[in-house]
Motif scaffolding. Structure first.
Motif, PDB file in Angstrom:
ATOM      1  N   VAL A 113       0.806  -1.044  -0.263  1.00  0.00           N
ATOM      2  CA  VAL A 113      -0.335   0.236  -0.312  1.00  0.00           C
ATOM      3  C   VAL A 113       1.056   1.057  -0.179  1.00  0.00           C
ATOM      4  CG1 VAL A 113      -1.403   0.999   1.029  1.00  0.00           C
ATOM      5  CG2 VAL A 113      -2.119  -1.127   1.007  1.00  0.00           C
ATOM      6  N   LEU A 114       1.686   1.673   0.648  1.00  0.00           N
ATOM      7  CA  LEU A 114       2.516   2.419   0.343  1.00  0.00           C
ATOM      8  C   LEU A 114       3.050   2.380  -0.192  1.00  0.00           C
ATOM      9  CD1 LEU A 114       4.484   2.400   4.721  1.00  0.00           C
ATOM     10  CD2 LEU A 114       2.135   4.023   4.082  1.00  0.00           C
ATOM     11  N   GLY A 115       4.132   1.817  -1.007  1.00  0.00           N
ATOM     12  CA  GLY A 115       4.732   1.750  -1.689  1.00  0.00           C
ATOM     13  C   GLY A 115       4.065   2.242  -2.932  1.00  0.00           C
ATOM     14  N   MET A 116       3.078   1.836  -3.437  1.00  0.00           N
ATOM     15  CA  MET A 116       1.724   2.278  -4.414  1.00  0.00           C
ATOM     16  C   MET A 116       1.289   3.928  -4.246  1.00  0.00           C
ATOM     17  SD  MET A 116      -2.260   0.994  -5.510  1.00  0.00           S
ATOM     18  CE  MET A 116      -2.284   1.812  -3.809  1.00  0.00           C
ATOM     19  N   ILE A 117       1.537   4.258  -2.867  1.00  0.00           N
ATOM     20  CA  ILE A 117       0.617   5.463  -2.472  1.00  0.00           C
ATOM     21  C   ILE A 117       2.126   6.090  -2.503  1.00  0.00           C
ATOM     22  CG2 ILE A 117       0.019   7.048  -0.675  1.00  0.00           C
ATOM     23  CD1 ILE A 117      -1.152   5.129   0.419  1.00  0.00           C
ATOM     24  N   ALA A 118       3.520   5.874  -2.522  1.00  0.00           N
ATOM     25  CA  ALA A 118       4.235   6.871  -2.504  1.00  0.00           C
ATOM     26  C   ALA A 118       4.645   6.390  -3.979  1.00  0.00           C
ATOM     27  CB  ALA A 118       5.316   6.119  -1.866  1.00  0.00           C
ATOM     28  N   THR A 119       4.931   5.770  -4.748  1.00  0.00           N
ATOM     29  CA  THR A 119       5.576   6.218  -6.376  1.00  0.00           C
ATOM     30  C   THR A 119       4.389   6.616  -6.972  1.00  0.00           C
ATOM     31  OG1 THR A 119       5.868   3.821  -5.561  1.00  0.00           O
ATOM     32  CG2 THR A 119       6.088   4.008  -8.160  1.00  0.00           C
ATOM     33  N   THR A 120       3.522   6.510  -6.775  1.00  0.00           N
ATOM     34  CA  THR A 120       1.492   7.170  -7.982  1.00  0.00           C
ATOM     35  C   THR A 120       2.069   8.692  -7.785  1.00  0.00           C
ATOM     36  OG1 THR A 120       0.233   5.520  -7.529  1.00  0.00           O
ATOM     37  CG2 THR A 120      -0.764   8.217  -7.681  1.00  0.00           C
ATOM     38  N   PHE A 121       2.077   9.257  -5.930  1.00  0.00           N
ATOM     39  CA  PHE A 121       2.521  10.213  -6.181  1.00  0.00           C
ATOM     40  C   PHE A 121       3.913  10.757  -6.144  1.00  0.00           C
ATOM     41  CE2 PHE A 121       4.500  14.182  -3.524  1.00  0.00           C
ATOM     42  CZ  PHE A 121       3.121  14.422  -3.374  1.00  0.00           C
ATOM     43  N   VAL A 122       4.982   9.998  -6.554  1.00  0.00           N
ATOM     44  CA  VAL A 122       6.124  11.071  -6.958  1.00  0.00           C
ATOM     45  C   VAL A 122       5.400  11.065  -8.290  1.00  0.00           C
ATOM     46  CG1 VAL A 122       8.252   9.885  -7.361  1.00  0.00           C
ATOM     47  CG2 VAL A 122       7.141   9.857  -5.003  1.00  0.00           C
ATOM     48  N   VAL A 123       5.514  10.005  -9.036  1.00  0.00           N
ATOM     49  CA  VAL A 123       4.576   9.790 -10.490  1.00  0.00           C
ATOM     50  C   VAL A 123       4.119  11.704 -11.096  1.00  0.00           C
ATOM     51  CG1 VAL A 123       4.116   9.260 -11.948  1.00  0.00           C
ATOM     52  CG2 VAL A 123       5.343   7.638 -10.895  1.00  0.00           C
ATOM     53  N   GLU A 124       3.485  11.530  -9.677  1.00  0.00           N
ATOM     54  CA  GLU A 124       2.116  12.430 -10.696  1.00  0.00           C
ATOM     55  C   GLU A 124       2.993  13.642 -10.280  1.00  0.00           C
ATOM     56  OE1 GLU A 124      -0.900  12.834 -12.002  1.00  0.00           O
ATOM     57  OE2 GLU A 124       0.615  11.144 -13.131  1.00  0.00           O
ATOM     58  N   TYR A 125       3.728  14.289  -9.154  1.00  0.00           N
ATOM     59  CA  TYR A 125       4.739  15.415  -8.351  1.00  0.00           C
ATOM     60  C   TYR A 125       5.078  15.974 -10.017  1.00  0.00           C
ATOM     61  CZ  TYR A 125       6.978  18.887  -6.983  1.00  0.00           C
ATOM     62  OH  TYR A 125       7.751  19.583  -6.473  1.00  0.00           O
ATOM     63  N   LEU A 126       6.018  14.620 -10.320  1.00  0.00           N
ATOM     64  CA  LEU A 126       6.847  14.522 -11.844  1.00  0.00           C
ATOM     65  C   LEU A 126       5.954  15.696 -13.089  1.00  0.00           C
ATOM     66  CD1 LEU A 126       9.211  11.678 -11.362  1.00  0.00           C
ATOM     67  CD2 LEU A 126      10.525  14.589 -10.620  1.00  0.00           C
ATOM     68  N   ARG A 127       4.548  15.207 -13.061  1.00  0.00           N
ATOM     69  CA  ARG A 127       4.336  15.081 -13.995  1.00  0.00           C
ATOM     70  C   ARG A 127       3.793  16.500 -14.409  1.00  0.00           C
ATOM     71  NH1 ARG A 127      -0.893  14.762 -16.317  1.00  0.00           N
ATOM     72  NH2 ARG A 127      -2.006  13.713 -14.352  1.00  0.00           N
ATOM     73  N   SER A 128       3.642  16.880 -13.217  1.00  0.00           N
ATOM     74  CA  SER A 128       2.654  18.021 -12.389  1.00  0.00           C
ATOM     75  C   SER A 128       3.614  19.479 -11.967  1.00  0.00           C
ATOM     76  CB  SER A 128       0.972  18.197 -12.029  1.00  0.00           C
ATOM     77  OG  SER A 128       1.776  17.826 -10.532  1.00  0.00           O
ATOM     78  N   ARG A 129       4.239  18.626 -11.273  1.00  0.00           N
ATOM     79  CA  ARG A 129       5.267  19.738 -10.585  1.00  0.00           C
ATOM     80  C   ARG A 129       4.007  20.572  -9.514  1.00  0.00           C
ATOM     81  NH1 ARG A 129      10.055  17.598 -11.379  1.00  0.00           N
ATOM     82  NH2 ARG A 129      11.087  17.705 -12.877  1.00  0.00           N
ATOM     83  N   ASP A 130       2.963  20.050  -8.807  1.00  0.00           N
ATOM     84  CA  ASP A 130       2.585  20.548  -7.709  1.00  0.00           C
ATOM     85  C   ASP A 130       2.117  19.714  -6.747  1.00  0.00           C
ATOM     86  OD1 ASP A 130       1.031  22.926  -7.019  1.00  0.00           O
ATOM     87  OD2 ASP A 130      -0.786  21.883  -7.628  1.00  0.00           O
ATOM     88  N   THR A 131       2.173  19.868  -5.208  1.00  0.00           N
ATOM     89  CA  THR A 131       1.582  19.050  -4.545  1.00  0.00           C
ATOM     90  C   THR A 131       0.655  18.690  -4.457  1.00  0.00           C
ATOM     91  OG1 THR A 131       3.922  20.006  -3.667  1.00  0.00           O
ATOM     92  CG2 THR A 131       2.558  18.570  -2.520  1.00  0.00           C
ATOM     93  N   ALA A 132      -0.349  19.341  -4.511  1.00  0.00           N
ATOM     94  CA  ALA A 132      -2.116  19.655  -4.424  1.00  0.00           C
ATOM     95  C   ALA A 132      -2.166  18.693  -5.720  1.00  0.00           C
ATOM     96  CB  ALA A 132      -2.316  21.134  -4.261  1.00  0.00           C
ATOM     97  N   THR A 133      -2.048  18.897  -6.707  1.00  0.00           N
ATOM     98  CA  THR A 133      -1.958  18.344  -8.509  1.00  0.00           C
ATOM     99  C   THR A 133      -1.404  16.841  -7.668  1.00  0.00           C
ATOM    100  OG1 THR A 133      -1.787  20.543  -9.452  1.00  0.00           O
ATOM    101  CG2 THR A 133      -2.194  18.825 -10.614  1.00  0.00           C
ATOM    102  N   ALA A 134      -0.692  16.381  -6.722  1.00  0.00           N
ATOM    103  CA  ALA A 134      -0.224  14.760  -7.124  1.00  0.00           C
ATOM    104  C   ALA A 134      -0.655  14.491  -6.527  1.00  0.00           C
ATOM    105  CB  ALA A 134       0.886  15.400  -6.431  1.00  0.00           C
ATOM    106  N   TRP A 135      -1.200  14.707  -5.092  1.00  0.00           N
ATOM    107  CA  TRP A 135      -2.223  14.592  -4.280  1.00  0.00           C
ATOM    108  C   TRP A 135      -3.889  13.637  -4.802  1.00  0.00           C
ATOM    109  CZ3 TRP A 135      -1.113  11.276  -0.604  1.00  0.00           C
ATOM    110  CH2 TRP A 135      -2.056  10.882   0.673  1.00  0.00           C
ATOM    111  N   ALA A 136      -4.233  15.108  -5.238  1.00  0.00           N
ATOM    112  CA  ALA A 136      -5.169  14.825  -6.105  1.00  0.00           C
ATOM    113  C   ALA A 136      -5.385  13.714  -6.158  1.00  0.00           C
ATOM    114  CB  ALA A 136      -6.083  16.478  -6.442  1.00  0.00           C
ATOM    115  N   SER A 137      -3.913  13.378  -7.457  1.00  0.00           N
ATOM    116  CA  SER A 137      -4.392  12.153  -8.364  1.00  0.00           C
ATOM    117  C   SER A 137      -3.936  11.260  -7.645  1.00  0.00           C
ATOM    118  CB  SER A 137      -3.097  13.053  -9.809  1.00  0.00           C
ATOM    119  OG  SER A 137      -3.095  13.581 -10.374  1.00  0.00           O
ATOM    120  N   THR A 138      -3.429  10.584  -6.655  1.00  0.00           N
ATOM    121  CA  THR A 138      -2.798  10.246  -6.085  1.00  0.00           C
ATOM    122  C   THR A 138      -4.513   9.491  -5.871  1.00  0.00           C
ATOM    123  OG1 THR A 138      -0.625  10.335  -5.290  1.00  0.00           O
ATOM    124  CG2 THR A 138      -1.326   9.326  -3.662  1.00  0.00           C
TER     125      THR A 138
END
Length: 164
Positions: free
Chosen positions: A103-128
């Motif tokens: 669970v933690l690996g999936m959440i962390a990886t999804t957040f990192v991938v989305e952060y790298l894509r959007s460069r915005d923490t709020a957007t990355a968390w919403a996508s996660t």
């Protein structure tokens, strides 16, 4: 079919139902395969009808578990590659820390991938969160299909026991 054979089929179906929740082994092939073996060995028309119903439910569940989450992800503008990366992170997490690591690996990886894509923490968390909802839908749909098939099998066992 012998009582022992029926119990073994039931255990395999239970493993399939568990697989729908833990997402480590495939649920539909286990449940469907066990019911197919049961129908083959039982040999009655009602057993084959139960097998056909279970197969249809499992096939429908397999289709829906991909279509419904993908629609939500597309609607939110999240690429499917995010789910793939999240799943890979979950697999790595599994080997590091078993279920919690998954669970933690999936959440962390999804957040990192989305952060790298959007460069915005709020957007990355919403996508996660959206990706987690999609993953939850996948589990729910697969579990409903497995439990529905298991219930059909239980009815089939009862019918076979009464000679129908």
């Amino acid at each position: 079919m012998s009582v022992l054979g029926t119990v073994i089929v039931g255990v395999v179906i239970l493993l399939g139902v568990i697989g729908a929740v833990v997402q480590v082994w495939p649920s539909a092939p286990l449940v469907g395969g066990a019911i197919l073996v049961w129908a083959w060995l039982t040999g009655t028309s009602s057993a084959w009808i139960v097998c056909a119903i279970a197969a249809l439910v499992l096939i429908l569940g397999t289709v829906l578990k991909y279509v419904i989450p993908a629609r939500g992800m597309n609607k939110a503008g999240i690429p499917q590659s995010t789910l793939v990366w999240g799943a890979l992170g979950g697999v790595v997490g599994w080997f590091i820390g078993l279920p919690l690591g998954l669970v933690l690996g999936m959440i962390a990886t999804t957040f990192v991938v989305e952060y790298l894509r959007s460069r915005d923490t709020a957007t990355a968390w919403a996508s996660t969160l959206q990706a987690l909802k999609a993953f939850g839908w996948t589990i729910a749909i697969e579990l409903i299909a497995a439990l529905t098939s298991a219930t059909a099998w239980g009815i089939g066992v009862a019918l076979a026991a009464t000679g129908n």
